[in-house]
Design a protein around this motif. Structure first.
Motif, PDB file in Angstrom:
ATOM      1  N   ASP A  99       0.834  -1.205   0.000  1.00  0.00           N
ATOM      2  CA  ASP A  99       0.000   0.000   0.000  1.00  0.00           C
ATOM      3  C   ASP A  99       0.868   1.254   0.000  1.00  0.00           C
ATOM      4  OD1 ASP A  99      -2.476  -1.375   0.111  1.00  0.00           O
ATOM      5  OD2 ASP A  99      -2.315  -1.572   2.292  1.00  0.00           O
ATOM      6  N   THR A 100       1.881   1.262   0.855  1.00  0.00           N
ATOM      7  CA  THR A 100       2.767   2.425   0.916  1.00  0.00           C
ATOM      8  C   THR A 100       3.517   2.600  -0.391  1.00  0.00           C
ATOM      9  OG1 THR A 100       3.033   2.095   3.300  1.00  0.00           O
ATOM     10  CG2 THR A 100       4.639   3.508   2.210  1.00  0.00           C
ATOM     11  N   GLN A 101       3.930   1.502  -1.003  1.00  0.00           N
ATOM     12  CA  GLN A 101       4.618   1.593  -2.290  1.00  0.00           C
ATOM     13  C   GLN A 101       3.687   2.153  -3.352  1.00  0.00           C
ATOM     14  OE1 GLN A 101       7.902   0.943  -2.484  1.00  0.00           O
ATOM     15  NE2 GLN A 101       7.802   1.801  -4.551  1.00  0.00           N
ATOM     16  N   GLU A 102       2.427   1.746  -3.320  1.00  0.00           N
ATOM     17  CA  GLU A 102       1.446   2.276  -4.267  1.00  0.00           C
ATOM     18  C   GLU A 102       1.258   3.779  -4.070  1.00  0.00           C
ATOM     19  OE1 GLU A 102      -3.264   1.619  -5.495  1.00  0.00           O
ATOM     20  OE2 GLU A 102      -2.269   0.219  -4.110  1.00  0.00           O
ATOM     21  N   ALA A 103       1.262   4.214  -2.808  1.00  0.00           N
ATOM     22  CA  ALA A 103       1.147   5.648  -2.527  1.00  0.00           C
ATOM     23  C   ALA A 103       2.351   6.414  -3.075  1.00  0.00           C
ATOM     24  CB  ALA A 103       1.012   5.874  -1.026  1.00  0.00           C
ATOM     25  N   LEU A 104       3.534   5.836  -2.952  1.00  0.00           N
ATOM     26  CA  LEU A 104       4.735   6.475  -3.484  1.00  0.00           C
ATOM     27  C   LEU A 104       4.696   6.553  -5.008  1.00  0.00           C
ATOM     28  CD1 LEU A 104       7.292   4.767  -1.085  1.00  0.00           C
ATOM     29  CD2 LEU A 104       6.843   7.234  -1.208  1.00  0.00           C
ATOM     30  N   GLU A 105       4.207   5.492  -5.648  1.00  0.00           N
ATOM     31  CA  GLU A 105       4.085   5.513  -7.113  1.00  0.00           C
ATOM     32  C   GLU A 105       3.099   6.599  -7.547  1.00  0.00           C
ATOM     33  OE1 GLU A 105       5.962   3.837  -9.107  1.00  0.00           O
ATOM     34  OE2 GLU A 105       6.922   2.580  -7.572  1.00  0.00           O
ATOM     35  N   ALA A 106       1.991   6.712  -6.827  1.00  0.00           N
ATOM     36  CA  ALA A 106       0.998   7.741  -7.153  1.00  0.00           C
ATOM     37  C   ALA A 106       1.585   9.134  -6.974  1.00  0.00           C
ATOM     38  CB  ALA A 106      -0.241   7.565  -6.277  1.00  0.00           C
ATOM     39  N   ALA A 107       2.358   9.340  -5.900  1.00  0.00           N
ATOM     40  CA  ALA A 107       2.988  10.632  -5.663  1.00  0.00           C
ATOM     41  C   ALA A 107       3.965  10.986  -6.770  1.00  0.00           C
ATOM     42  CB  ALA A 107       3.692  10.626  -4.308  1.00  0.00           C
ATOM     43  N   ALA A 108       4.692   9.987  -7.271  1.00  0.00           N
ATOM     44  CA  ALA A 108       5.639  10.237  -8.359  1.00  0.00           C
ATOM     45  C   ALA A 108       4.911  10.638  -9.644  1.00  0.00           C
ATOM     46  CB  ALA A 108       6.494   8.988  -8.603  1.00  0.00           C
TER      47      ALA A 108
END
Length: 476
Positions: free
Chosen positions: A41-50
């Motif tokens: 989930d956190t990785q998905e949030a980081l991808e979205a932020a990028a």
């Protein structure tokens, strides 16, 4: 209570595979369950932020300002909901919760305008036909970590300047008080920011903090928390050379000089000391009173403290709520017991209130005969304990006040303009209040020195840590 929220990733609310209880500090019963993020989930949030970074940059400062004003409008509309959420999760009185939410709204108003004022400059070059051009650019993805004691004001101080600068954010609020951050993020969703501009994850360190700190695309982290956590974050940030700003612990001295207005000092100090049950980093912890005023100050302090009404923060008449959890309650009991064993005297309070059988309540407590080496004085107590000692000279008070590794806030009460100037210059702290405790304002820089942190939140300085400076030379 949290049913319409959850994790916020890439513009949408979602519910993960894990969850945890949020406990009421008033009843000790669960308020509800919130989803806890996994590493994925956190990785998905980081991808979205990028993915959101180019869109945020393309918006430009004026368009980002409009969005932040819309978010503030929505926040104001939802004030009652947010204030109740703050009081339910922290136990603080509803009036204090309303003021905190108003302060959060002001952060978005202030930084909406700062988004329009991200200035560059032109410098003449010594090369014929040349010039230097200095511009400011968003630093990139921001990881924001906030504590539980001000669950609205702390996220706002990070989200507002980051978004104003054009940075996308992954916010991790405290799992003890996640609800009001969810309300705030929902207001930002309604403001029309690009998907992924703001993301929210809640959960344990391994699943949330660790992936954010390890990701090389996260170029800036901002923390409000303990000095111990801040020290660890500095070490972790070094691996990927992230920019770091942090507001850490405090142990604020208050000096009451012999020429102070005693009644004004008491009227301001008592409610400030016991606001949020003393769980405030800038609260006056070490109270130095001139020997000629000491006894009268203690008498007036006890008289006012004894009238404070304890109870559920959602009840309008309540003036002080509980501590946040059983761990804090036990720590405060231990701090008071240690002080008494070392020779301090309990002038008022000092125990759990007999009329409140549930909740993490502790009486407003006044200790006298305190010495500088006692734990209650040497360390931040972060609770409803006023530790009072006496002094005889200005030089003595200043030296003892500065004998701390902390340097967040410091205060002095005096009617002498000359002494006020000496105190403002001589006290070692990032913020000094003279006859006032009102340090937190959107237009003013908030932060400390030494072990109390680095960087500033608020004021024109608040956006600086979210910007990189670029120099270009043009020769034609």
């Amino acid at each position: 209570m949290y049913a319409q929220y959850g994790l916020f990733i890439d513009g949408s609310w979602s519910f993960g595979s894990k969850s945890g209880d949020v406990i009421s500090p008033v009843s000790e019963a669960p308020l509800g369950q919130v989803p806890f993020a996994t590493k994925d989930d956190t990785q998905e949030a980081l991808e979205a932020a990028a993915r959101a970074l180019p869109a945020l940059r393309e918006m430009g400062g004026f368009t980002r300002a409009d969005a932040l004003h819309k978010a503030a409008d929505e926040m104001i509309r939802r004030t009652a909901e947010a204030a109740r959420m703050i009081s339910a999760e922290t136990g603080k009185p509803i009036a204090q919760s309303g003021r905190e939410w108003a302060l959060a709204c002001e952060q978005f108003r202030w930084f909406a305008e700062e988004a329009r004022r991200i200035y560059g400059r032109i410098i003449d070059s010594r090369v014929p036909g040349g010039r230097f051009e200095v511009t400011r650019e968003p630093v990139g993805i921001v990881g924001a970590f906030t504590a539980w004691n001000f669950p609205a004001a702390l996220p706002a101080r990070k989200l507002a300047p980051a978004l104003a600068a054009g940075c996308s954010v992954v916010l991790r609020p405290s799992s003890q008080t996640p609800g009001v951050a969810m309300v705030m993020v929902d207001c930002l969703r309604a403001a029309g920011l690009p998907d992924g501009a703001v993301n929210l994850v809640v959960g344990n360190t391994a699943d949330t903090y660790a992936p954010i700190m390890a990701d090389t695309r996260v170029r800036k982290v901002s923390l409000t928390g303990s000095t111990r956590v801040g020290q660890q974050m500095i070490r972790d940030a070094a691996d990927t050379v992230k920019k770091v700003s942090m507001e850490l612990g405090g142990n604020a001295p208050l000096i009451i000089h012999d020429d102070a207005d005693l009644e004004t000092a008491l009227d301001l100090t008592v409610p400030t000391k016991f606001a949020n049950c003393g769980q405030v980093c800038v609260t006056p912890d070490r109270i130095f009173v001139h020997e000629t005023l000491h006894d009268a100050f203690v008498e007036g302090f006890v008289a006012r403290a004894s009238k404070i009404r304890l109870g559920d923060g959602l009840v309008a008449e309540t003036e002080m709520g509980p501590l946040i959890n059983t761990g804090r309650l036990e720590e405060i009991e231990a701090i008071v017991a240690d002080a008494v064993r070392s020779g301090a005297r309990i002038a008022y309070g000092g125990k759990r209130p007999a009329h409140l059988n549930n909740g993490f309540f502790f009486e407003p407590t006044v200790l006298t005969d305190v010495t500088d080496d006692m734990k209650v004085f040497a360390e931040e107590n972060f609770g409803p304990v006023a530790a009072i000692t006496r002094f005889s000279s200005e030089d003595e008070a200043l030296a003892r006040a500065n004998a701390s590794d902390m340097g967040l806030a410091a205060y002095s009460f005096t009617c002498s303009p000359d002494r006020a100037r000496r105190m403002a210059a001589g006290l070692k702290a990032g913020m000094v209040g003279i006859n006032s405790f009102a340090l937190a304002a959107a237009e003013a820089p908030f932060g400390g020195t030494n072990h109390s942190g680095m960087g500033r939140e608020g004021g024109i300085e608040g956006i600086e840590d979210y910007l990189d400076t670029k120099l270009a030379q043009f020769v034609f």
